[in-house]
Design a protein around this motif. Structure first.
Motif, PDB file in Angstrom:
ATOM      1  N   VAL A   1      26.841  43.813  37.173  1.00 29.14           N
ATOM      2  CA  VAL A   1      27.123  42.396  36.920  1.00 29.14           C
ATOM      3  C   VAL A   1      26.456  41.951  35.625  1.00 29.14           C
ATOM      4  CG1 VAL A   1      26.639  40.060  37.740  1.00 29.14           C
ATOM      5  CG2 VAL A   1      27.556  41.760  39.320  1.00 29.14           C
ATOM      6  N   VAL A   2      25.272  42.502  35.339  1.00 23.91           N
ATOM      7  CA  VAL A   2      24.530  42.105  34.139  1.00 23.91           C
ATOM      8  C   VAL A   2      24.985  42.868  32.899  1.00 23.91           C
ATOM      9  CG1 VAL A   2      22.237  42.054  33.050  1.00 23.91           C
ATOM     10  CG2 VAL A   2      22.508  41.408  35.463  1.00 23.91           C
ATOM     11  N   PHE A   3      25.236  44.174  33.031  1.00 23.26           N
ATOM     12  CA  PHE A   3      25.433  45.017  31.857  1.00 23.26           C
ATOM     13  C   PHE A   3      26.872  45.501  31.658  1.00 23.26           C
ATOM     14  CE2 PHE A   3      20.899  45.584  32.894  1.00 23.26           C
ATOM     15  CZ  PHE A   3      20.355  45.166  31.687  1.00 23.26           C
ATOM     16  N   ALA A   4      27.826  44.974  32.410  1.00 22.53           N
ATOM     17  CA  ALA A   4      29.237  45.314  32.192  1.00 22.53           C
ATOM     18  C   ALA A   4      30.019  44.022  31.989  1.00 22.53           C
ATOM     19  CB  ALA A   4      29.784  46.110  33.372  1.00 22.53           C
ATOM     20  N   PRO A   5      29.851  43.389  30.816  1.00 20.64           N
ATOM     21  CA  PRO A   5      30.448  42.061  30.610  1.00 20.64           C
ATOM     22  C   PRO A   5      31.970  42.039  30.683  1.00 20.64           C
ATOM     23  CG  PRO A   5      29.574  42.948  28.549  1.00 20.64           C
ATOM     24  CD  PRO A   5      29.087  43.838  29.640  1.00 20.64           C
ATOM     25  N   SER A   6      32.649  43.074  30.178  1.00 24.18           N
ATOM     26  CA  SER A   6      34.111  43.049  30.218  1.00 24.18           C
ATOM     27  C   SER A   6      34.619  43.145  31.647  1.00 24.18           C
ATOM     28  CB  SER A   6      34.687  44.194  29.372  1.00 24.18           C
ATOM     29  OG  SER A   6      34.276  45.456  29.877  1.00 24.18           O
ATOM     30  N   ALA A   7      33.957  43.986  32.456  1.00 23.15           N
ATOM     31  CA  ALA A   7      34.334  44.087  33.867  1.00 23.15           C
ATOM     32  C   ALA A   7      34.033  42.788  34.594  1.00 23.15           C
ATOM     33  CB  ALA A   7      33.593  45.243  34.526  1.00 23.15           C
ATOM     34  N   LYS A   8      32.935  42.139  34.227  1.00 20.73           N
ATOM     35  CA  LYS A   8      32.574  40.868  34.859  1.00 20.73           C
ATOM     36  C   LYS A   8      33.603  39.785  34.539  1.00 20.73           C
ATOM     37  CE  LYS A   8      28.941  38.669  33.311  1.00 20.73           C
ATOM     38  NZ  LYS A   8      27.517  38.332  33.078  1.00 20.73           N
ATOM     39  N   ARG A   9      34.063  39.749  33.282  1.00 22.03           N
ATOM     40  CA  ARG A   9      35.095  38.767  32.912  1.00 22.03           C
ATOM     41  C   ARG A   9      36.393  39.037  33.657  1.00 22.03           C
ATOM     42  NH1 ARG A   9      32.953  39.746  27.738  1.00 22.03           N
ATOM     43  NH2 ARG A   9      34.655  41.190  27.267  1.00 22.03           N
ATOM     44  N   ALA A  10      36.773  40.309  33.743  1.00 21.09           N
ATOM     45  CA  ALA A  10      38.008  40.646  34.451  1.00 21.09           C
ATOM     46  C   ALA A  10      37.906  40.291  35.923  1.00 21.09           C
ATOM     47  CB  ALA A  10      38.310  42.132  34.280  1.00 21.09           C
ATOM     48  N   SER A  11      36.751  40.550  36.519  1.00 20.99           N
ATOM     49  CA  SER A  11      36.534  40.200  37.918  1.00 20.99           C
ATOM     50  C   SER A  11      36.658  38.693  38.117  1.00 20.99           C
ATOM     51  CB  SER A  11      35.152  40.678  38.368  1.00 20.99           C
ATOM     52  OG  SER A  11      34.846  40.198  39.658  1.00 20.99           O
ATOM     53  N   ARG A  12      36.065  37.917  37.213  1.00 23.02           N
ATOM     54  CA  ARG A  12      36.125  36.459  37.336  1.00 23.02           C
ATOM     55  C   ARG A  12      37.557  35.957  37.213  1.00 23.02           C
ATOM     56  NH1 ARG A  12      33.591  35.005  32.936  1.00 23.02           N
ATOM     57  NH2 ARG A  12      31.522  35.298  33.843  1.00 23.02           N
ATOM     58  N   THR A  13      38.311  36.546  36.281  1.00 25.43           N
ATOM     59  CA  THR A  13      39.706  36.137  36.102  1.00 25.43           C
ATOM     60  C   THR A  13      40.518  36.402  37.362  1.00 25.43           C
ATOM     61  OG1 THR A  13      39.641  36.545  33.718  1.00 25.43           O
ATOM     62  CG2 THR A  13      41.808  36.552  34.767  1.00 25.43           C
ATOM     63  N   PHE A  14      40.379  37.607  37.903  1.00 28.31           N
ATOM     64  CA  PHE A  14      41.122  37.953  39.115  1.00 28.31           C
ATOM     65  C   PHE A  14      40.703  37.089  40.298  1.00 28.31           C
ATOM     66  CE2 PHE A  14      40.548  40.303  43.126  1.00 28.31           C
ATOM     67  CZ  PHE A  14      41.866  40.274  43.557  1.00 28.31           C
ATOM     68  N   LEU A  15      39.396  36.946  40.520  1.00 24.47           N
ATOM     69  CA  LEU A  15      38.922  36.196  41.674  1.00 24.47           C
ATOM     70  C   LEU A  15      39.321  34.724  41.596  1.00 24.47           C
ATOM     71  CD1 LEU A  15      35.364  37.744  42.171  1.00 24.47           C
ATOM     72  CD2 LEU A  15      37.373  38.067  43.608  1.00 24.47           C
ATOM     73  N   THR A  16      39.331  34.173  40.396  1.00 19.68           N
ATOM     74  CA  THR A  16      39.774  32.780  40.239  1.00 19.68           C
ATOM     75  C   THR A  16      41.220  32.628  40.686  1.00 19.68           C
ATOM     76  OG1 THR A  16      38.207  32.326  38.448  1.00 19.68           O
ATOM     77  CG2 THR A  16      40.162  30.929  38.563  1.00 19.68           C
ATOM     78  N   ARG A  17      42.054  33.591  40.332  1.00 13.26           N
ATOM     79  CA  ARG A  17      43.453  33.567  40.765  1.00 13.26           C
ATOM     80  C   ARG A  17      43.568  33.758  42.279  1.00 13.26           C
ATOM     81  NH1 ARG A  17      47.388  34.605  36.746  1.00 13.26           N
ATOM     82  NH2 ARG A  17      46.536  34.972  34.663  1.00 13.26           N
ATOM     83  N   ALA A  18      42.842  34.731  42.808  1.00 14.69           N
ATOM     84  CA  ALA A  18      42.978  35.074  44.224  1.00 14.69           C
ATOM     85  C   ALA A  18      42.353  34.028  45.146  1.00 14.69           C
ATOM     86  CB  ALA A  18      42.341  36.441  44.488  1.00 14.69           C
ATOM     87  N   LEU A  19      41.235  33.436  44.723  1.00 11.93           N
ATOM     88  CA  LEU A  19      40.543  32.462  45.558  1.00 11.93           C
ATOM     89  C   LEU A  19      41.112  31.058  45.437  1.00 11.93           C
ATOM     90  CD1 LEU A  19      36.864  33.628  44.848  1.00 11.93           C
ATOM     91  CD2 LEU A  19      38.131  33.931  46.985  1.00 11.93           C
ATOM     92  N   GLY A  20      41.851  30.794  44.348  1.00 11.74           N
ATOM     93  CA  GLY A  20      42.387  29.459  44.135  1.00 11.74           C
ATOM     94  C   GLY A  20      41.338  28.462  43.685  1.00 11.74           C
ATOM     95  N   ARG A  21      40.243  28.953  43.152  1.00 13.89           N
ATOM     96  CA  ARG A  21      39.168  28.120  42.603  1.00 13.89           C
ATOM     97  C   ARG A  21      38.426  28.935  41.556  1.00 13.89           C
ATOM     98  NH1 ARG A  21      34.544  30.352  44.359  1.00 13.89           N
ATOM     99  NH2 ARG A  21      34.459  31.347  46.431  1.00 13.89           N
ATOM    100  N   THR A  22      37.569  28.275  40.799  1.00  9.62           N
ATOM    101  CA  THR A  22      36.810  28.994  39.788  1.00  9.62           C
ATOM    102  C   THR A  22      35.807  29.932  40.438  1.00  9.62           C
ATOM    103  OG1 THR A  22      37.014  27.133  38.250  1.00  9.62           O
ATOM    104  CG2 THR A  22      35.284  28.745  37.803  1.00  9.62           C
ATOM    105  N   ALA A  23      35.887  31.197  40.083  1.00 11.27           N
ATOM    106  CA  ALA A  23      34.964  32.184  40.643  1.00 11.27           C
ATOM    107  C   ALA A  23      33.577  31.994  40.049  1.00 11.27           C
ATOM    108  CB  ALA A  23      35.473  33.595  40.363  1.00 11.27           C
ATOM    109  N   ARG A  24      32.559  32.156  40.890  1.00 10.64           N
ATOM    110  CA  ARG A  24      31.173  31.987  40.467  1.00 10.64           C
ATOM    111  C   ARG A  24      30.449  33.333  40.477  1.00 10.64           C
ATOM    112  NH1 ARG A  24      32.439  27.487  43.713  1.00 10.64           N
ATOM    113  NH2 ARG A  24      31.706  28.574  45.589  1.00 10.64           N
TER     114      ARG A  24
END
Length: 307
Positions: free
Chosen positions: A50-73
């Motif tokens: 979560v700390v040292f893989a920023p591109s994966a973290k951004r991709a995770s946030r993008t996907f989770l925001t879509r899947a959860l229907g809210r901004t991923a935290r």
């Protein structure tokens, strides 16, 4: 034939973020300390990524925001990576046959049982979602030998470690991209076996004829047609499979019919292939919304293009 680097998708160009000594250490800890104790290490691994893989973290946030229907935290992203680490960790125990460690619920088992009763082989299509290894539970129950169609170059270090755990893994893989691949798959299906293939990731350009843009979580995304063309060529029934990880030691296997290519005529084949793909994407989307922590494509699935 191996594709030139310029034609490969972004996910395929990224080096594996792990090392053989670390992987072997994790396997040793898992088998020596047991699942409950060795799982504690996963929290540190998840925090590191979560700390040292920023591109994966951004991709995770993008996907989770879509899947959860809210901004991923941030806690959502940590849970996402921890679920991935947990599923990878549990592969050690699935491959060792330690099924008693897990609590497994199965939905749609009758679809498999009915086809098995007819003596038919099955093409199982899934995504980078949850655990394919959990399918071994169903295999034990019905005497199914499932073989995975995959590109052997992916995650070579992980595969090498898992083969060391259970040498039979090598016999459960049919390598794609070789002249004999289709023949081996056909022979296995004819013997009443199952072949599994992941249908949510492609090596080709988004404009390639082998890729089709399909609406997925609010925006069209590239999905490969190859898995469904293969099923059509083999004239096999296609069943969707998802092995969702629910936390702790709990898994939920889902099986849902997609399309049976046995009765499809040559003139209807193209339409049937896209129909099957649409059905697969709809099912994958539903499961991503239901248990979003299980989808493990840690790159920008909608917008990444080949370099």
């Amino acid at each position: 034939m191996t594709q030139p680097a310029s034609d490969k998708a972004v996910w395929a160009q990224r080096p594996e973020r792990s090392s053989m000594p670390v992987l072997r250490l994790m396997v040793w800890l898992s088998l020596t300390l047991g699942r409950r104790v060795s799982r504690l290490v996963l929290y540190f691994i998840a925090a590191y990524f979560v700390v040292f893989a920023p591109s994966a973290k951004r991709a995770s946030r993008t996907f989770l925001t879509r899947a959860l229907g809210r901004t991923a935290r941030l806690p959502d992203g940590f849970r996402h990576v921890l679920s991935f680490a947990s599923v990878v960790h549990d592969r050690v125990y699935w491959l060792r046959g330690c099924f008693d460690l897990f609590e497994v619920k199965i939905s749609g088992e009758e679809h498999i049982a009915n086809l098995r009763a007819e003596g038919r082989g099955i093409v199982l299509v899934g995504g980078h979602f949850g655990s394919f290894e959990a399918l071994r539970v169903l295999g034990e129950r019905h005497g199914i030998q499932a073989k995975m169609l995959m590109y052997p170059d992916n995650a070579r270090m992980v595969t090498a470690v898992l083969e060391a755990i259970n040498p039979a893994l090598a016999d459960s893989v049919i390598s794609l991209g070789r002249p004999e691949s289709i023949l081996h798959a056909r022979e296995h299906l004819a013997a009443g076996g199952c072949v599994g293939i992941l249908a949510d990731r492609t090596l080709e350009n988004a404009n390639d004829a082998n890729v089709r843009a399909v609406p997925f979580l609010g925006e069209p995304a590239p999905f490969p047609l190859g898995p469904f063309r293969l099923a059509a060529m083999l004239r096999a029934p296609v069943v969707f499979m998802a092995g969702a990880y629910l936390g702790g030691n709990r898994y939920h296997l889902h099986f849902e019919p997609v399309l049976d290519f046995a009765s499809i005529t040559a003139q209807d084949r193209a339409t049937a292939i896209t129909t099957a793909q649409d059905r697969f994407v709809d099912l994958l989307q539903a499961h991503c919304r239901q248990t979003p922590w299980n989808w493990f494509n840690f790159y920008d699935f909608w917008h990444d293009t080949p370099r």
